[in-house]
Write a protein that holds these residues in place. Structure first.
Motif, mmCIF file in Angstrom:
data_model
loop_
_atom_site.group_PDB
_atom_site.id
_atom_site.type_symbol
_atom_site.label_atom_id
_atom_site.label_comp_id
_atom_site.label_asym_id
_atom_site.label_seq_id
_atom_site.Cartn_x
_atom_site.Cartn_y
_atom_site.Cartn_z
ATOM 1 N N LEU A 139 0.825 -1.206 0.000
ATOM 2 C CA LEU A 139 0.000 0.000 0.000
ATOM 3 C C LEU A 139 0.862 1.261 0.000
ATOM 4 O O LEU A 139 0.486 2.293 -0.571
ATOM 5 N N GLN A 140 2.018 1.151 0.608
ATOM 6 C CA GLN A 140 2.932 2.288 0.667
ATOM 7 C C GLN A 140 3.354 2.744 -0.729
ATOM 8 O O GLN A 140 3.633 3.923 -0.952
ATOM 9 N N LYS A 141 3.361 1.817 -1.674
ATOM 10 C CA LYS A 141 3.785 2.139 -3.036
ATOM 11 C C LYS A 141 2.813 3.074 -3.750
ATOM 12 O O LYS A 141 3.145 3.628 -4.794
ATOM 13 N N LEU A 142 1.613 3.222 -3.187
ATOM 14 C CA LEU A 142 0.683 4.188 -3.767
ATOM 15 C C LEU A 142 1.147 5.623 -3.557
ATOM 16 O O LEU A 142 0.656 6.544 -4.212
ATOM 17 N N GLY A 143 2.067 5.803 -2.610
ATOM 18 C CA GLY A 143 2.591 7.139 -2.353
ATOM 19 C C GLY A 143 1.499 8.104 -1.948
ATOM 20 O O GLY A 143 0.609 7.781 -1.161
ATOM 21 N N ARG A 144 1.535 9.302 -2.539
ATOM 22 C CA ARG A 144 0.577 10.336 -2.169
ATOM 23 C C ARG A 144 -0.826 10.045 -2.683
ATOM 24 O O ARG A 144 -1.771 10.753 -2.325
ATOM 25 N N GLU A 145 -0.944 9.053 -3.545
ATOM 26 C CA GLU A 145 -2.283 8.676 -4.031
ATOM 27 C C GLU A 145 -3.085 7.946 -2.961
ATOM 28 O O GLU A 145 -4.312 7.842 -3.075
ATOM 29 N N LEU A 146 -2.397 7.415 -1.944
ATOM 30 C CA LEU A 146 -3.104 6.773 -0.839
ATOM 31 C C LEU A 146 -3.605 7.856 0.109
ATOM 32 O O LEU A 146 -2.851 8.410 0.911
ATOM 33 N N THR A 147 -4.880 8.157 0.013
ATOM 34 C CA THR A 147 -5.490 9.215 0.816
ATOM 35 C C THR A 147 -6.736 8.683 1.513
ATOM 36 O O THR A 147 -7.288 7.656 1.113
ATOM 37 N N PRO A 148 -7.193 9.369 2.550
ATOM 38 C CA PRO A 148 -8.463 8.974 3.172
ATOM 39 C C PRO A 148 -9.620 8.960 2.182
ATOM 40 O O PRO A 148 -10.539 8.145 2.304
ATOM 41 N N THR A 149 -9.574 9.846 1.195
ATOM 42 C CA THR A 149 -10.630 9.863 0.181
ATOM 43 C C THR A 149 -10.653 8.563 -0.596
ATOM 44 O O THR A 149 -11.722 7.974 -0.822
ATOM 45 N N LEU A 150 -9.477 8.080 -1.006
ATOM 46 C CA LEU A 150 -9.393 6.822 -1.748
ATOM 47 C C LEU A 150 -9.894 5.659 -0.910
ATOM 48 O O LEU A 150 -10.675 4.821 -1.376
ATOM 49 N N VAL A 151 -9.453 5.602 0.347
ATOM 50 C CA VAL A 151 -9.912 4.545 1.253
ATOM 51 C C VAL A 151 -11.420 4.614 1.420
ATOM 52 O O VAL A 151 -12.125 3.600 1.369
ATOM 53 N N GLY A 152 -11.946 5.833 1.613
ATOM 54 C CA GLY A 152 -13.383 6.004 1.800
ATOM 55 C C GLY A 152 -14.192 5.560 0.601
ATOM 56 O O GLY A 152 -15.270 4.971 0.753
ATOM 57 N N ILE A 153 -13.676 5.810 -0.599
ATOM 58 C CA ILE A 153 -14.407 5.419 -1.811
ATOM 59 C C ILE A 153 -14.531 3.902 -1.901
ATOM 60 O O ILE A 153 -15.630 3.375 -2.163
ATOM 61 N N PHE A 154 -13.444 3.192 -1.706
ATOM 62 C CA PHE A 154 -13.497 1.732 -1.799
ATOM 63 C C PHE A 154 -14.371 1.138 -0.692
ATOM 64 O O PHE A 154 -15.093 0.169 -0.919
ATOM 65 N N ALA A 155 -14.302 1.711 0.517
ATOM 66 C CA ALA A 155 -15.150 1.223 1.602
ATOM 67 C C ALA A 155 -16.614 1.551 1.336
ATOM 68 O O ALA A 155 -17.507 0.760 1.683
ATOM 69 N N LEU A 156 -16.865 2.702 0.717
ATOM 70 C CA LEU A 156 -18.235 3.082 0.375
ATOM 71 C C LEU A 156 -18.836 2.083 -0.613
ATOM 72 O O LEU A 156 -20.013 1.717 -0.506
ATOM 73 N N VAL A 157 -18.028 1.612 -1.546
ATOM 74 C CA VAL A 157 -18.481 0.570 -2.474
ATOM 75 C C VAL A 157 -18.814 -0.701 -1.709
ATOM 76 O O VAL A 157 -19.823 -1.369 -1.986
ATOM 77 N N GLY A 158 -17.986 -1.048 -0.727
ATOM 78 C CA GLY A 158 -18.261 -2.236 0.083
ATOM 79 C C GLY A 158 -19.542 -2.109 0.874
ATOM 80 O O GLY A 158 -20.311 -3.075 1.006
ATOM 81 N N ALA A 159 -19.805 -0.916 1.435
ATOM 82 C CA ALA A 159 -21.047 -0.693 2.178
ATOM 83 C C ALA A 159 -22.248 -0.767 1.251
ATOM 84 O O ALA A 159 -23.300 -1.325 1.617
ATOM 85 N N ALA A 160 -22.102 -0.211 0.052
ATOM 86 C CA ALA A 160 -23.190 -0.282 -0.930
ATOM 87 C C ALA A 160 -23.451 -1.726 -1.334
ATOM 88 O O ALA A 160 -24.609 -2.133 -1.539
ATOM 89 N N GLY A 161 -22.386 -2.514 -1.442
ATOM 90 C CA GLY A 161 -22.549 -3.934 -1.755
ATOM 91 C C GLY A 161 -23.306 -4.664 -0.664
ATOM 92 O O GLY A 161 -24.176 -5.503 -0.941
#
Length: 395
Positions: free
Chosen positions: A88-110
């Protein structure tokens, strides 16, 4: 990110296999690429390793074969948090709370979609049956729904409120799953999440409205449960009072759980330091069952994380459990840089949720729940490394 946060509520087996495979890849890279080893020193990585070592030590004293010690590998996902964090560290600055929230939001919608489909289309009494054990499904839906709320720490303006949908979808899925433990656990999780966000993000004038909104959501969820007829299971919680006052209850589920807990307590007193080992520990606890009309057939666990760790490893097992719960908060407290508040949010909400849900059902040790916990720990560690002032990662 997809496997760890978006798939557990929809395709749990696929999620587990994929995350474990990626952990294996990360483990190789840790040895091959020195740049990925810095994350290994993060407390979110170290504490699960320490907890596993303590539990393995307890197993040594009760083992009769090497397999009795190797059984600790049932918690292997928690030992591989570091390798996953290095990926995950390799994502660098692209790893943000927004990115985490989006993927988790998809999981909640699922989770929401599965629960609605099971109840409204298939006519099942409890949502989640089509993909998982309904209690486990509800636990995952609740957790991922509140993980999605981390997105508010990475987004400015009104757009951040889209992540509030995550907990709402998760709570609806929990209600449709009609599982009492996760429904009750939703209360402390909601309070913890609201307190963290109010304290770290909102101006003082918005703290009370935020608390009121949280209360409205909880009341609304309870009303939805009542309207849809799911509140009957919650009404049966009164059987707990009956159990303590008369020693009997008409609720077989409550009676069996109470019987398991007494058996676990007796087993712990019989071996308070090292416990009875991990293999067939429910059978070991059953040997200390109290006399009475309620009997239970030993299953995979004792429906309580504290009882499980106490029977498996005695006091050392309980210490191991405390370290597992402490790992997210310790990792968050060590986080520096722009995402410290986001890490603190996960560091508080995760242990509160897993402890609350673990009071009525096993969490740590059940594969999908364990993998999800490891994923969040890895995210905390990676957010720390990637957001630290000394980080050189580029987007």
């Amino acid at each position: 990110m997809v496997a760890g946060l978006s798939l557990p509520t929809v395709l749990p087996e696929v999620a587990n296999v994929t995350v474990l495979a990626l952990m294996g890849v990360g483990l190789i890279l840790v040895f091959v690429q020195p740049s990925g080893r810095g994350v290994i020193r993060q407390p979110a990585v170290l504490l699960p390793l320490a907890a596993g070592a303590i539990l393995a030590l307890a197993l040594v004293f009760t083992a009769t074969t090497p397999n009795h010690v190797l059984a600790v590998l049932v918690l292997a996902p928690l030992f591989l948090v570091g390798p996953l964090a290095s990926l995950l560290q390799k994502l660098g600055r692209e790893l943000t709370p927004t990115l985490v929230g989006i993927f988790a939001l998809v999981g909640a919608a699922g989770a929401f979609a599965v629960a609605v489909y099971d109840v409204a289309v298939r006519g099942l009494s409890r949502g989640g049956y089509s993909v998982n054990n309904v209690i486990h499904f509800a636990d995952l839906a609740l957790t991922i729904g509140f993980v999605a709320l981390i997105g508010v720490f990475g987004t400015k303006g009104r757009s951040r409120f889209i992540f509030v949908i995550g907990p709402v979808l998760g709570l609806i899925a929990v209600v449709l799953a009609n599982s009492r433990g996760p429904i009750l656990a939703a209360v402390p999780v909601s309070i913890a999440a609201a307190a963290m966000i109010s304290g770290m993000l909102l101006p003082r004038r918005w703290v009370l409205p935020a608390a009121a909104a949280t209360l409205v959501v909880l009341i609304g969820g309870g009303y939805l449960a009542y309207v849809l007829g799911f509140a009957q299971r919650l009404e049966r919680l009164g059987s707990v009072v009956t159990l303590f006052s008369s020693g009997t209850t008409g609720d077989s589920s409550v009676g069996e759980r109470f019987h398991m807990y007494i058996s676990a307590w007796n087993a712990f007193q019989a071996s308070p330091i090292f416990g009875h080992g991990l293999i067939d520990y429910t059978h070991a606890a059953a040997q200390y069952a109290p006399p009475g009309p309620v009997q239970y057939k030993p299953s995979q666990h004792l429906h309580n994380d504290i009882a499980d760790f106490a029977v498996i490893g005695g006091s050392l097992g309980l210490l191991s459990y405390v370290l597992y719960l402490a790992a997210p908060l310790a990792g968050a407290l060590a986080t520096r840089g722009r995402w410290r508040n986001a890490a603190l949010y996960l560091g508080v909400v995760m242990p509160v949720g897993y402890f609350a849900m673990g009071l009525t059902n096993a969490m740590i040790g059940i594969l999908t729940q364990t993998v999800l916990y490891a994923v969040v720990l890895a995210l905390i560690a990676a957010l720390d490394v990637n957001s630290s002032p000394s980080s050189t990662h580029e987007s």
